[in-house]
Design a protein around this motif. Structure first.
Motif, PDB file in Angstrom:
ATOM      1  N   GLU A  92       0.828  -1.205   0.000  1.00  0.00           N
ATOM      2  CA  GLU A  92       0.000   0.000   0.000  1.00  0.00           C
ATOM      3  C   GLU A  92       0.866   1.260   0.000  1.00  0.00           C
ATOM      4  OE1 GLU A  92      -3.953   1.606   0.066  1.00  0.00           O
ATOM      5  OE2 GLU A  92      -3.320  -0.489  -0.009  1.00  0.00           O
ATOM      6  N   SER A  93       1.941   1.248   0.785  1.00  0.00           N
ATOM      7  CA  SER A  93       2.866   2.378   0.861  1.00  0.00           C
ATOM      8  C   SER A  93       4.271   1.839   1.039  1.00  0.00           C
ATOM      9  CB  SER A  93       2.494   3.301   2.032  1.00  0.00           C
ATOM     10  OG  SER A  93       3.330   4.439   2.064  1.00  0.00           O
ATOM     11  N   HIS A  94       5.253   2.447   0.349  1.00  0.00           N
ATOM     12  CA  HIS A  94       6.616   1.921   0.357  1.00  0.00           C
ATOM     13  C   HIS A  94       7.589   3.016  -0.056  1.00  0.00           C
ATOM     14  CE1 HIS A  94       6.014   1.663  -4.033  1.00  0.00           C
ATOM     15  NE2 HIS A  94       4.819   1.175  -3.718  1.00  0.00           N
ATOM     16  N   PRO A  95       8.865   2.893   0.304  1.00  0.00           N
ATOM     17  CA  PRO A  95       9.815   3.976   0.030  1.00  0.00           C
ATOM     18  C   PRO A  95      10.412   3.981  -1.372  1.00  0.00           C
ATOM     19  CG  PRO A  95      10.841   2.307   1.397  1.00  0.00           C
ATOM     20  CD  PRO A  95       9.402   1.905   1.250  1.00  0.00           C
ATOM     21  N   HIS A  96      10.517   2.848  -2.035  1.00  0.00           N
ATOM     22  CA  HIS A  96      11.198   2.762  -3.327  1.00  0.00           C
ATOM     23  C   HIS A  96      10.249   2.258  -4.411  1.00  0.00           C
ATOM     24  CE1 HIS A  96      14.963   3.369  -1.161  1.00  0.00           C
ATOM     25  NE2 HIS A  96      14.587   2.403  -0.332  1.00  0.00           N
ATOM     26  N   ASP A  97      10.423   2.776  -5.615  1.00  0.00           N
ATOM     27  CA  ASP A  97       9.581   2.340  -6.734  1.00  0.00           C
ATOM     28  C   ASP A  97       9.666   0.836  -6.948  1.00  0.00           C
ATOM     29  OD1 ASP A  97       8.683   4.926  -7.351  1.00  0.00           O
ATOM     30  OD2 ASP A  97      10.445   5.319  -8.599  1.00  0.00           O
ATOM     31  N   GLU A  98      10.839   0.263  -6.667  1.00  0.00           N
ATOM     32  CA  GLU A  98      11.065  -1.156  -6.943  1.00  0.00           C
ATOM     33  C   GLU A  98      10.530  -2.078  -5.850  1.00  0.00           C
ATOM     34  OE1 GLU A  98      13.954   1.469  -8.942  1.00  0.00           O
ATOM     35  OE2 GLU A  98      13.421   1.149  -6.818  1.00  0.00           O
ATOM     36  N   CYS A  99      10.116  -1.537  -4.721  1.00  0.00           N
ATOM     37  CA  CYS A  99       9.697  -2.379  -3.590  1.00  0.00           C
ATOM     38  C   CYS A  99       8.658  -3.436  -3.972  1.00  0.00           C
ATOM     39  CB  CYS A  99       9.166  -1.514  -2.461  1.00  0.00           C
ATOM     40  SG  CYS A  99      10.438  -0.636  -1.507  1.00  0.00           S
ATOM     41  N   PRO A 100       7.597  -3.090  -4.709  1.00  0.00           N
ATOM     42  CA  PRO A 100       6.555  -4.088  -5.003  1.00  0.00           C
ATOM     43  C   PRO A 100       7.018  -5.229  -5.902  1.00  0.00           C
ATOM     44  CG  PRO A 100       5.684  -1.851  -5.239  1.00  0.00           C
ATOM     45  CD  PRO A 100       7.165  -1.723  -5.125  1.00  0.00           C
ATOM     46  N   GLN A 101       8.203  -5.104  -6.505  1.00  0.00           N
ATOM     47  CA  GLN A 101       8.668  -6.164  -7.391  1.00  0.00           C
ATOM     48  C   GLN A 101       8.886  -7.487  -6.653  1.00  0.00           C
ATOM     49  OE1 GLN A 101      12.172  -4.710  -9.393  1.00  0.00           O
ATOM     50  NE2 GLN A 101      11.065  -3.040 -10.432  1.00  0.00           N
ATOM     51  N   ILE A 102       8.981  -7.438  -5.324  1.00  0.00           N
ATOM     52  CA  ILE A 102       9.262  -8.645  -4.545  1.00  0.00           C
ATOM     53  C   ILE A 102       7.995  -9.417  -4.181  1.00  0.00           C
ATOM     54  CG2 ILE A 102       9.091  -7.647  -2.219  1.00  0.00           C
ATOM     55  CD1 ILE A 102      11.872 -10.028  -3.504  1.00  0.00           C
ATOM     56  N   THR A 103       6.821  -8.834  -4.433  1.00  0.00           N
ATOM     57  CA  THR A 103       5.590  -9.460  -3.933  1.00  0.00           C
ATOM     58  C   THR A 103       5.401 -10.884  -4.452  1.00  0.00           C
ATOM     59  OG1 THR A 103       4.321  -8.428  -5.718  1.00  0.00           O
ATOM     60  CG2 THR A 103       4.405  -7.258  -3.611  1.00  0.00           C
ATOM     61  N   GLY A 104       5.733 -11.126  -5.714  1.00  0.00           N
ATOM     62  CA  GLY A 104       5.553 -12.464  -6.272  1.00  0.00           C
ATOM     63  C   GLY A 104       6.418 -13.513  -5.623  1.00  0.00           C
ATOM     64  N   ARG A 105       7.512 -13.095  -5.001  1.00  0.00           N
ATOM     65  CA  ARG A 105       8.404 -14.060  -4.343  1.00  0.00           C
ATOM     66  C   ARG A 105       7.674 -14.819  -3.247  1.00  0.00           C
ATOM     67  NH1 ARG A 105      13.977 -13.901  -3.469  1.00  0.00           N
ATOM     68  NH2 ARG A 105      14.047 -12.943  -5.531  1.00  0.00           N
ATOM     69  N   TYR A 106       6.703 -14.165  -2.625  1.00  0.00           N
ATOM     70  CA  TYR A 106       6.018 -14.793  -1.491  1.00  0.00           C
ATOM     71  C   TYR A 106       5.038 -15.877  -1.906  1.00  0.00           C
ATOM     72  CZ  TYR A 106       8.449 -11.626   1.520  1.00  0.00           C
ATOM     73  OH  TYR A 106       9.449 -10.972   2.195  1.00  0.00           O
ATOM     74  N   ASP A 107       4.838 -16.056  -3.199  1.00  0.00           N
ATOM     75  CA  ASP A 107       4.097 -17.232  -3.656  1.00  0.00           C
ATOM     76  C   ASP A 107       4.830 -18.517  -3.285  1.00  0.00           C
ATOM     77  OD1 ASP A 107       2.195 -15.568  -4.721  1.00  0.00           O
ATOM     78  OD2 ASP A 107       2.857 -15.788  -6.801  1.00  0.00           O
ATOM     79  N   GLY A 108       6.116 -18.383  -2.949  1.00  0.00           N
ATOM     80  CA  GLY A 108       6.892 -19.537  -2.511  1.00  0.00           C
ATOM     81  C   GLY A 108       6.417 -20.121  -1.197  1.00  0.00           C
ATOM     82  N   LEU A 109       5.500 -19.443  -0.534  1.00  0.00           N
ATOM     83  CA  LEU A 109       4.909 -19.984   0.693  1.00  0.00           C
ATOM     84  C   LEU A 109       3.936 -21.124   0.403  1.00  0.00           C
ATOM     85  CD1 LEU A 109       4.086 -16.602   2.439  1.00  0.00           C
ATOM     86  CD2 LEU A 109       5.681 -18.308   3.333  1.00  0.00           C
TER      87      LEU A 109
END
Length: 224
Positions: A92-109
């Protein structure tokens, strides 16, 4: 009031009062985790972490708090295996433009079980540069909530079916089995401690302190 009344929770601060001599609030971090029953064999954990700076700290004369991090996580879990079946991660809120790029990694759960050893698995998969430190910390906060759902699922089933809460049945086979799953999870359930010894000896479970207090407030002590 129903079991889906999301406005009924106590929203007062759970923090102690500010310390004597404090001059300014520097940071506010908030975790919130809520679990929902979808069916007798399915639950959803929703979690969020939010970091805020107080009004005027970073931007002079700004009247509102400034949100620097706000991450949301939704995890669908099979019950009672606690195996993760789907994951949704949102920034929802984050400091860097690239921050949301990591969201897909959590599909590894997906495919993992939220049981003993889960935090080590999370650290191995998402620790350090392999994930977002805030989402990973949120996962550590969410996992114990899944364990808290075992009794809540049984209680919800009883309420929805119009039956008595099994928590009050000292002879319940469900209660007898449940404590074995939490041995060595904290000092109370030390395998060499008095609580486990009492359970092994067949001592009655009794009513938890928080329920005794509530029954007293409601004038229903006879239900113990």
């Amino acid at each position: 009031m129903t079991l889906l009344d999301t406005e009924s929770f106590d929203d007062r601060s759970i923090l102690p009062p500010p310390p004597d001599g404090a001059e300014a609030i520097l940071h506010d971090r908030e975790y919130r985790v809520r679990a929902f029953r979808l069916s007798a064999d399915r639950i959803v954990l929703q979690g969020a972490v939010r970091d805020q700076k107080p009004p005027g700290l970073y931007l002079r004369d700004d009247p509102d708090p400034l949100t620097v991090h706000h991450m949301k996580l939704s995890v669908e879990v099979a019950f009672p295996s606690l195996e993760i079946e789907s994951v949704t991660t949102h920034f929802e809120s984050h400091p860097h433009d690239e921050c949301p790029q990591i969201t897909g990694r959590y599909d590894g759960l997906i495919g993992l079980s939220i049981a003993r050893g889960f935090t080590k698995k999370v650290a191995a998969l998402f620790g350090g540069p392999r994930g977002c430190t805030h989402v990973t910390a949120l996962l550590y906060a969410m996992a114990p909530v899944a364990m808290q759902c075992f009794w809540s699922m049984k209680a919800a089933s009883a309420v929805l079916d119009g039956r008595d809460n099994p928590m009050f049945d000292a002879d319940s086979d469900e209660r007898d089995d449940m404590w074995r799953s939490i041995v060595n999870t904290c000092h109370i359930w030390d395998e060499n401690g008095p609580e486990v010894a009492a359970r092994e000896a067949g001592a009655p479970h009794g009513i938890p302190v928080f329920l005794r207090g509530r029954l007293a407030e409601l004038g229903r002590m006879s239900e113990q």
